[in-house]
Design a protein around this motif. Structure first.
Motif, mmCIF file in Angstrom:
data_model
loop_
_atom_site.group_PDB
_atom_site.id
_atom_site.type_symbol
_atom_site.label_atom_id
_atom_site.label_comp_id
_atom_site.label_asym_id
_atom_site.label_seq_id
_atom_site.Cartn_x
_atom_site.Cartn_y
_atom_site.Cartn_z
ATOM 1 N N LEU A 1 -5.782 63.413 16.991
ATOM 2 C CA LEU A 1 -7.351 63.265 16.951
ATOM 3 C C LEU A 1 -7.901 64.008 18.134
ATOM 4 O O LEU A 1 -9.269 64.604 18.041
ATOM 5 C CB LEU A 1 -7.589 61.758 17.182
ATOM 6 N N HIS A 2 -7.189 64.018 19.298
ATOM 7 C CA HIS A 2 -7.503 64.807 20.499
ATOM 8 C C HIS A 2 -7.763 66.339 19.954
ATOM 9 O O HIS A 2 -8.930 66.870 20.380
ATOM 10 C CB HIS A 2 -6.815 64.786 21.553
ATOM 11 N N GLU B 1 -13.450 70.686 17.037
ATOM 12 C CA GLU B 1 -15.016 70.450 16.711
ATOM 13 C C GLU B 1 -16.083 70.437 17.153
ATOM 14 O O GLU B 1 -17.268 70.936 17.316
ATOM 15 C CB GLU B 1 -14.806 69.002 15.864
ATOM 16 N N HIS B 2 -15.986 69.823 18.708
ATOM 17 C CA HIS B 2 -16.912 69.316 19.590
ATOM 18 C C HIS B 2 -16.986 70.250 20.650
ATOM 19 O O HIS B 2 -17.698 70.224 21.582
ATOM 20 C CB HIS B 2 -17.045 67.803 19.671
ATOM 21 N N SER C 1 -14.080 61.054 25.655
ATOM 22 C CA SER C 1 -12.832 60.389 25.864
ATOM 23 C C SER C 1 -12.709 59.467 27.369
ATOM 24 O O SER C 1 -11.885 58.650 27.587
ATOM 25 C CB SER C 1 -11.738 61.079 25.656
ATOM 26 N N ALA D 1 -10.783 66.854 17.872
ATOM 27 C CA ALA D 1 -11.996 66.661 18.472
ATOM 28 C C ALA D 1 -12.449 67.888 19.343
ATOM 29 O O ALA D 1 -13.514 68.311 19.227
ATOM 30 C CB ALA D 1 -12.050 65.390 19.332
ATOM 31 N N TRP E 1 -15.196 66.683 24.505
ATOM 32 C CA TRP E 1 -14.236 65.530 24.416
ATOM 33 C C TRP E 1 -14.272 64.957 25.565
ATOM 34 O O TRP E 1 -13.718 63.829 25.751
ATOM 35 C CB TRP E 1 -12.768 66.444 23.845
#
Length: 231
Positions: A157-158, A164-165, A174, A161, A170
Motif C-alpha cells: 500500500l505504501h 500515485e500521490h 501516513s 501510494a 505519502w
C-alpha cells in the motif's frame, strides 16, 4: 570527601572503569500510558584514542574509528525506550529484533527511515503485534509484491501510494514526519552528553551509553511539562 571532612573511601577512576564492565543499569519505567508508538534510528559515536589524536595533528582520517548507536524512542514523549551499541558495520534493519526484546510493551506502530525497508523487519514487527502499523518509506524503485492485487501488505500500500500521490504526500498522509522526534533525541544525546565515547573497552562503552540514556530520560521527566485535560 576531604573538603566535607567525611571519612569515606572513594574509588579511583581505574576501579570505576573495571567495575563498569559488569555494572547493571536498570531502565526507568515507561512514562506514557495507552498505545505505544516506536520510532527507530541509528547514529555514529566517535572513539577517543590514537585515531582522534592523529586526525587533529595530521588531518588524516585513515585510523578514525566509531561505533553505531541504535535507539528506539516513544513517539508520545520522546523518551528513549531501547538502545544498543554495536560495531559500525552492523546493518540497521538487522538490529531491530534486539531493540524489540528490550520493550515491555508491544508497539502499536513502527516508524523508521528507508534503511529499515526489509521483509525481516516487517515480519519482526507483526510477530510482536499483528495489527501494528509499519510506517517505513519504500526504497526508490520498489514494486508491489506478487499478492498486491489480491491481498496487499502494508508495504504494498505504501508503494502504491507513493507511485500515485508522490513521496511528500505519502509522508503527510501516513504521519511519517513524526520521525523527526528520534532525530531530536539523537541531537539531544550529542549536545548534552557528547558525540564521543570516553571508555576504551566495548563493554564499558555499552555501560557508558546506558547511563547517558538513563540520564537523558530523567532530564526529560523533570523538564517536560505535564498537561491534564479538564474539559
Amino acid at each position: 570527601m576531604k573538603m566535607l571532612e567525611i571519612d569515606l573511601p572513594v574509588p579511583d577512576h581505574t576501579t570505576l572503569s573495571r567495575r563498569a564492565c559488569g555494572l547493571p543499569v536498570c531502565n526507568l519505567a515507561r512514562i506514557g500510558t495507552g498505545e505505544f508508538h516506536l520510532i527507530v534510528d541509528s547514529t555514529g559515536l566517535k572513539l577517543r584514542g590514537a585515531g582522534e589524536w592523529l586526525f587533529e595533528k595530521h588531518g588524516t582520517t585513515k585510523r578514525r574509528a566509531w561505533r553505531k548507536l541504535h535507539i528506539g524512542t516513544d513517539a508520545g514523549n520522546g523518551e528513549i525506550v531501547a538502545s544498543d551499541l554495536t560495531d559500525k558495520d552492523v546493518d540497521d534493519a538487522s538490529h531491530v529484533p534486539t531493540l524489540l526484546d528490550q520493550l515491555t510493551q508491544d508497539p502499536a506502530s513502527f516508524m523508521a527511515d528507508g534503511a529499515y525497508d526489509r521483509a525481516a523487519t516487517y515480519d519482526a514487527i507483526l510477530a510482536r503485534n499483528p495489527s501494528a502499523r509499519f510506517i517505513v518509506p519504500p526504497c526508490k524503485g520498489s514494486v508491489p509484491g506478487p499478492t498486491a492485487t489480491i491481498s496487499p501488505t502494508q508495504r504494498d500500500l505504501h508503494v502504491l501510494a507513493v507511485d500515485e500521490h508522490g513521496r511528500v504526500n505519502w509522508q503527510k498522509a501516513s504521519g511519517y514526519n513524526t520521525r523527526s522526534k528520534v532525530e531530536a533525541a539523537i541531537s539531544r544525546y550529542k549536545r548534552v552528553i557528547d558525540d564521543t565515547l570516553k571508555s576504551r573497552h566495548d563493554t564499558r562503552r555499552a555501560t557508558e551509553v546506558a547511563i547517558a540514556i538513563k540520564s537523558l530520560n530523567r532530564m526529560n521527566q523533570l523538564g517536560r511539562a505535564i498537561f491534564t485535560r479538564i474539559a
